[in-house]
Design an enzyme around this catalytic site. Sequence first.
Site, mmCIF file in Angstrom:
data_model
loop_
_atom_site.group_PDB
_atom_site.id
_atom_site.type_symbol
_atom_site.label_atom_id
_atom_site.label_comp_id
_atom_site.label_asym_id
_atom_site.label_seq_id
_atom_site.Cartn_x
_atom_site.Cartn_y
_atom_site.Cartn_z
ATOM 1 N N CYS A 1 0.753 -1.140 -0.014
ATOM 2 C CA CYS A 1 0.064 -0.104 0.051
ATOM 3 C C CYS A 1 1.045 1.208 -0.084
ATOM 4 O O CYS A 1 2.071 1.025 -0.312
ATOM 5 C CB CYS A 1 -0.968 -0.016 1.010
ATOM 6 S SG CYS A 1 -0.323 0.266 2.890
ATOM 7 N N HIS B 1 13.870 -15.538 11.528
ATOM 8 C CA HIS B 1 13.467 -15.615 12.801
ATOM 9 C C HIS B 1 12.014 -15.820 12.970
ATOM 10 O O HIS B 1 11.507 -16.530 14.045
ATOM 11 C CB HIS B 1 13.811 -14.307 13.473
ATOM 12 C CG HIS B 1 15.232 -14.096 13.731
ATOM 13 N ND1 HIS B 1 15.734 -13.330 14.695
ATOM 14 C CD2 HIS B 1 16.222 -14.739 12.981
ATOM 15 C CE1 HIS B 1 17.109 -13.394 14.666
ATOM 16 N NE2 HIS B 1 17.488 -14.325 13.662
ATOM 17 N N ARG C 1 14.169 -21.904 19.250
ATOM 18 C CA ARG C 1 13.890 -20.826 19.832
ATOM 19 C C ARG C 1 12.766 -20.141 19.275
ATOM 20 O O ARG C 1 11.895 -19.410 19.688
ATOM 21 C CB ARG C 1 15.022 -20.173 20.321
ATOM 22 C CG ARG C 1 15.620 -19.467 19.366
ATOM 23 C CD ARG C 1 16.886 -18.693 20.047
ATOM 24 N NE ARG C 1 17.585 -17.897 19.178
ATOM 25 C CZ ARG C 1 18.392 -18.138 18.100
ATOM 26 N NH1 ARG C 1 18.504 -19.420 17.894
ATOM 27 N NH2 ARG C 1 19.064 -17.263 17.367
HETATM 28 C C1 RB5 Z 1 -3.890 5.320 0.853
HETATM 29 O O1 RB5 Z 1 -3.856 6.724 0.698
HETATM 30 C C2 RB5 Z 1 -3.001 5.148 2.146
HETATM 31 O O2 RB5 Z 1 -3.674 5.306 3.180
HETATM 32 C C3 RB5 Z 1 -2.763 3.544 2.040
HETATM 33 O O3 RB5 Z 1 -2.108 3.112 0.949
HETATM 34 C C4 RB5 Z 1 -1.750 3.214 3.244
HETATM 35 O O4 RB5 Z 1 -0.577 3.820 3.231
HETATM 36 C C5 RB5 Z 1 -2.223 3.028 4.436
HETATM 37 O O5 RB5 Z 1 -1.751 2.520 5.505
#
Ligand code: RB5
Length: 142
Positions: free
Chosen positions: A64, A97, A132
């Site tokens: 994102c 890990h 672990r």
């Molecule tokens: C979208 O604008 C943005 O909020 C999303 O891509 C992201 O960064 C959210 O965590």
Amino acid sequence: MIALGCDHGGYELKKEVIKYLEEKQIPYKDFGCDSTDSVDYPVYAKKVANAIVSGECEKGILICGTGIGISIAANKIKGIRAALCHDVFSAEATRLHNNANVLAMGGRVVGPGLAIKIVETFLETEFSNDERHIRRITQIEE
Ligand code: RB5
């Protein structure tokens, strides 16, 4: 099979990741989104997470704008260990890990050159299988 997902903030970087996977002939399934039109990142986090939990895909890559929202959303799904990585050291460490099964990145944070090194490291590093680390991962699931 690698599951891919992104929102509008990660769409351009996802295209770079797809280019890399195709060059390396690494099989992938793209769960969207398919443009820079505004969408909701939890939708794509869930699609990728469910593909991994069901066994359809082995690992996932979620992108994102920051990588934060999409990793938070993916980590809500039991069995998902999504790691937000913007450096190669973390990408290697989270496989060794945490046996992370999802790599999250921010398309507005890293450039494509570094992102591809992160993807490569994440996909090529095997879990250490150290007692672990197994114990700690088990505790996460409890
Ligand atoms: C979208 O604008 C943005 O909020 C999303 O891509 C992201 O960064 C959210 O965590």
